[in-house]
Enzyme design. Structure first.
Site, PDB file in Angstrom:
ATOM      1  N   GLY B  39       0.770  -1.090   0.073  1.00  0.00           N
ATOM      2  CA  GLY B  39      -0.051   0.012  -0.052  1.00  0.00           C
ATOM      3  C   GLY B  39       0.939   1.141  -0.037  1.00  0.00           C
ATOM      4  N   GLU B  40       0.444   2.264   0.585  1.00  0.00           N
ATOM      5  CA  GLU B  40       1.272   3.553   0.635  1.00  0.00           C
ATOM      6  C   GLU B  40       1.845   3.487   2.179  1.00  0.00           C
ATOM      7  OE1 GLU B  40       2.801   5.375  -1.727  1.00  0.00           O
ATOM      8  OE2 GLU B  40       3.696   6.095   0.066  1.00  0.00           O
ATOM      9  N   SER B  41       3.037   3.217   2.253  1.00  0.00           N
ATOM     10  CA  SER B  41       3.483   3.389   3.622  1.00  0.00           C
ATOM     11  C   SER B  41       3.287   4.512   4.500  1.00  0.00           C
ATOM     12  CB  SER B  41       5.019   2.842   3.751  1.00  0.00           C
ATOM     13  OG  SER B  41       5.782   3.957   3.082  1.00  0.00           O
ATOM     14  N   CYS B  71       6.273  -5.324   0.786  1.00  0.00           N
ATOM     15  CA  CYS B  71       6.530  -3.845  -0.007  1.00  0.00           C
ATOM     16  C   CYS B  71       6.435  -2.846   1.282  1.00  0.00           C
ATOM     17  CB  CYS B  71       5.510  -3.867  -1.219  1.00  0.00           C
ATOM     18  SG  CYS B  71       5.968  -2.195  -2.138  1.00  0.00           S
ATOM     19  N   ARG B 100      12.949   3.602   0.248  1.00  0.00           N
ATOM     20  CA  ARG B 100      11.727   3.628  -0.007  1.00  0.00           C
ATOM     21  C   ARG B 100      11.879   4.069  -1.831  1.00  0.00           C
ATOM     22  NH1 ARG B 100       7.908   8.066   1.057  1.00  0.00           N
ATOM     23  NH2 ARG B 100       6.091   7.181   0.359  1.00  0.00           N
ATOM     24  N   ILE B 128       6.758  -3.530  -7.610  1.00  0.00           N
ATOM     25  CA  ILE B 128       5.823  -2.253  -7.760  1.00  0.00           C
ATOM     26  C   ILE B 128       6.125  -1.083  -7.019  1.00  0.00           C
ATOM     27  CG2 ILE B 128       3.576  -1.374  -7.794  1.00  0.00           C
ATOM     28  CD1 ILE B 128       2.383  -4.073  -8.463  1.00  0.00           C
ATOM     29  N   ARG B 129       6.908  -0.080  -7.608  1.00  0.00           N
ATOM     30  CA  ARG B 129       7.451   0.969  -6.933  1.00  0.00           C
ATOM     31  C   ARG B 129       8.102   0.540  -5.491  1.00  0.00           C
ATOM     32  NH1 ARG B 129       5.881   6.688  -7.384  1.00  0.00           N
ATOM     33  NH2 ARG B 129       5.851   6.566  -5.007  1.00  0.00           N
ATOM     34  N   HIS B 169       5.497  -8.691  -4.371  1.00  0.00           N
ATOM     35  CA  HIS B 169       4.151  -8.974  -3.950  1.00  0.00           C
ATOM     36  C   HIS B 169       3.839 -10.324  -4.144  1.00  0.00           C
ATOM     37  CE1 HIS B 169       3.204  -4.495  -3.064  1.00  0.00           C
ATOM     38  NE2 HIS B 169       3.899  -4.331  -3.940  1.00  0.00           N
ATOM     39  N   GLU B 171       1.260 -11.954  -2.801  1.00  0.00           N
ATOM     40  CA  GLU B 171      -0.144 -11.784  -2.892  1.00  0.00           C
ATOM     41  C   GLU B 171      -0.881 -11.564  -4.183  1.00  0.00           C
ATOM     42  OE1 GLU B 171       1.653  -9.490  -1.816  1.00  0.00           O
ATOM     43  OE2 GLU B 171       0.601  -7.320  -1.906  1.00  0.00           O
TER      44      GLU B 171
END
Lengths: 286, 187
Positions: B39-41, B71, B100, B128-129, B169, B171
């Site tokens: 997600g967005e940390s 991630c 990051r 992903i990023r 990821h 998942e």
């Protein structure tokens, strides 16, 4: 495709905020936005000013990229693949092929398969959503009616898309051919929706969200995340409202939490009645 | 909270686990293990704080609650975060330093088969990023690595005690082996 839609998966349960300056982008990031949409004018101003609305100045986009660490999205005009190429070269994380800008092509959307950068597109119904996905969109958002602060159109679009998905899952094989014809969408995607009961890509909500309650409403209806355009920076006190909408999206099923974050936010953006609009942005796109 | 919890939930349920979402401190009662998803940390960090769940989770992790972080989850568990926000919080449960968005922006996101210690077949790594692991303490076991630009290898799957983290990821794939390994370690 897995990598391109993967970022949309990571944004789920979050809020993507429209920003026009690096300072606004910082406020958005501080408030917990999962991404920002960099644009020159928020939809409410585009609506007020009229004229042709285009992709933003690269200097502005780069300024916002430098100001925050979260993903930065930007808008290209419908069908304007050259604007999309420029945005990709700037390293934006998502391109929104958006009806909020003035369309550049009256029959073709961008061939999104030919890009590395993922695209989000707006839709008002299931057929439109599946056509965009067939062109390579990795995320769908309701169009709503941007810049109005009025949630009614976004609700109409969400209900239309999700309602038709529910109906399709009940259809038999023969009926799916007719559904594909009615929706003007590829049969393969219609069959996939029938089998899985959901769109093949994440579906977010955009267009008219102005309050934490609006955010809770669209999440309960089935949106997986929300875009807030004019609703934050056209309100009386943007920072606390931005944070409140982030929290409302997280705790959307918990009315007591949504009530808690809704207290004392000042005035929301002034809203517009849909029936009195001269231009309906949601009608752009084909 | 925020992010790709649905895929983790689906993977763990397929393996027979009972899963529920954590949004408030009371959701932590009775859990045997925790997954912190992608997600967005920065967003997850803010929400952990505002919901009052940060301290109770920190306490449970301190007591040895098994945890898997993917991630953003890796960033939230790392001892040292580079290029984060100054107010970004971490549980500091594994002795690694991560950068990051170390691989760059979304256009630099990629898929790559990776070799994992103990697995015969390679694992589909979806990055992903993604964060880049910069340094690893000797007490951390590196189970898999990924090649950076220039050919240097960087740890992509690490374990220290009950803490397991990946920069990719699992998942987002149908491959359940990492979730299986996590559940096996709990038992």
């Amino acid at each position: 495709m897995r990598v391109k839609r993967g970022l949309a998966d990571m944004l789920r349960g979050g809020v993507i905020m429209d920003v026009v300056t690096p300072a606004e982008a910082k406020i958005a990031e501080d408030a917990g936005a999962v991404a920002v949409m960099a644009l020159e004018r928020v939809p409410a101003d585009i609506r007020r000013d009229g004229g042709v609305a285009r992709m933003s100045d690269p200097v502005m986009i780069e300024g916002i990229q430098a100001a925050v660490t979260i993903p930065v999205m930007a808008k290209a005009r419908i069908g304007h693949f050259a604007e999309a190429q420029i945005l990709e070269s700037l390293g934006v994380d998502y391109v929104d092929e958006s009806e909020v800008l003035t369309p550049a092509d009256e029959s073709h959307h961008i061939d999104k398969w030919s890009f590395t950068v993922p695209f989000v597109c707006g839709a008002t119904n299931l057929g439109e959503a599946l056509r965009r996905i067939s062109e390579g969109a990795c995320m769908i958002r309701s169009k709503g009616e941007a810049g109005t602060g009025n949630i009614v159109e976004a609700v109409r679009h969400l209900r239309s898309i999700l309602g038709d998905i529910r109906k399709i899952t009940q259809a038999d094989e023969a009926e799916l051919f007719d559904w594909a014809k009615q929706l003007q969408a590829p049969l393969g995607l219609v069959q996939e929706v029938a089998e899985t009961g959901s769109l093949p890509v994440p579906m977010f909500c955009a267009g008219g969200i102005a309050t934490p309650a609006d955010a809770s409403l669209v999440m309960q209806l089935g949106a997986e995340a929300v875009f807030v355009g004019s609703g934050i920076f056209k309100s009386e006190d943007p920072a606390p409202r931005a944070k409140a909408i982030v929290e409302a999206v997280t705790h959307y099923e918990d009315p007591a939490m949504v009530a808690k974050v809704s207290r004392g936010l000042g005035d929301a953006m002034p809203g517009l009645e849909i029936g009195e609009l001269e231009t309906k942005l949601a009608e752009r796109g084909w | 909270m925020q992010g790709a919890s649905r895929e983790h939930t689906a993977a763990l349920k397929r393996l027979g686990a009972t899963v529920h979402q954590v949004r408030l401190p009371e959701d932590l009662v009775g859990i045997d293990a925790l997954v912190i998803p992608g997600g967005e940390s920065t967003t997850i960090s803010m929400l952990l704080e505002s919901s009052g769940t940060f301290e109770p989770i920190a306490q449970l992790l301190h007591e040895g609650l098994p945890v898997l972080g993917t991630c953003a989850g890796m960033i939230l568990l790392a001892g040292d975060v580079l290029d984060g926000r100054p107010d970004q919080k971490s549980f500091a449960q594994i002795d690694i330093a991560v950068r990051r968005n170390g691989f760059g922006r979304q256009v630099a996101s990629f898929e790559s088969d990776i070799r994992i210690k103990g697995f015969e077949e390679p694992f589909p790594g979806v990055f992903i990023r993604a964060p880049v692991v910069q340094t690893v303490d000797r007490s951390v076991e590196v189970l898999a690595s990924v090649e950076l630009d220039g050919g240097k290898q960087s740890p992509a799957l690490c374990r220290q005690g009950n803490v397991m983290v990946s920069s990719f990821h699992p998942e987002l794939t149908d491959d359940l082996r990492i979730h299986q390994m996590f559940l096996t370690n709990i038992n």
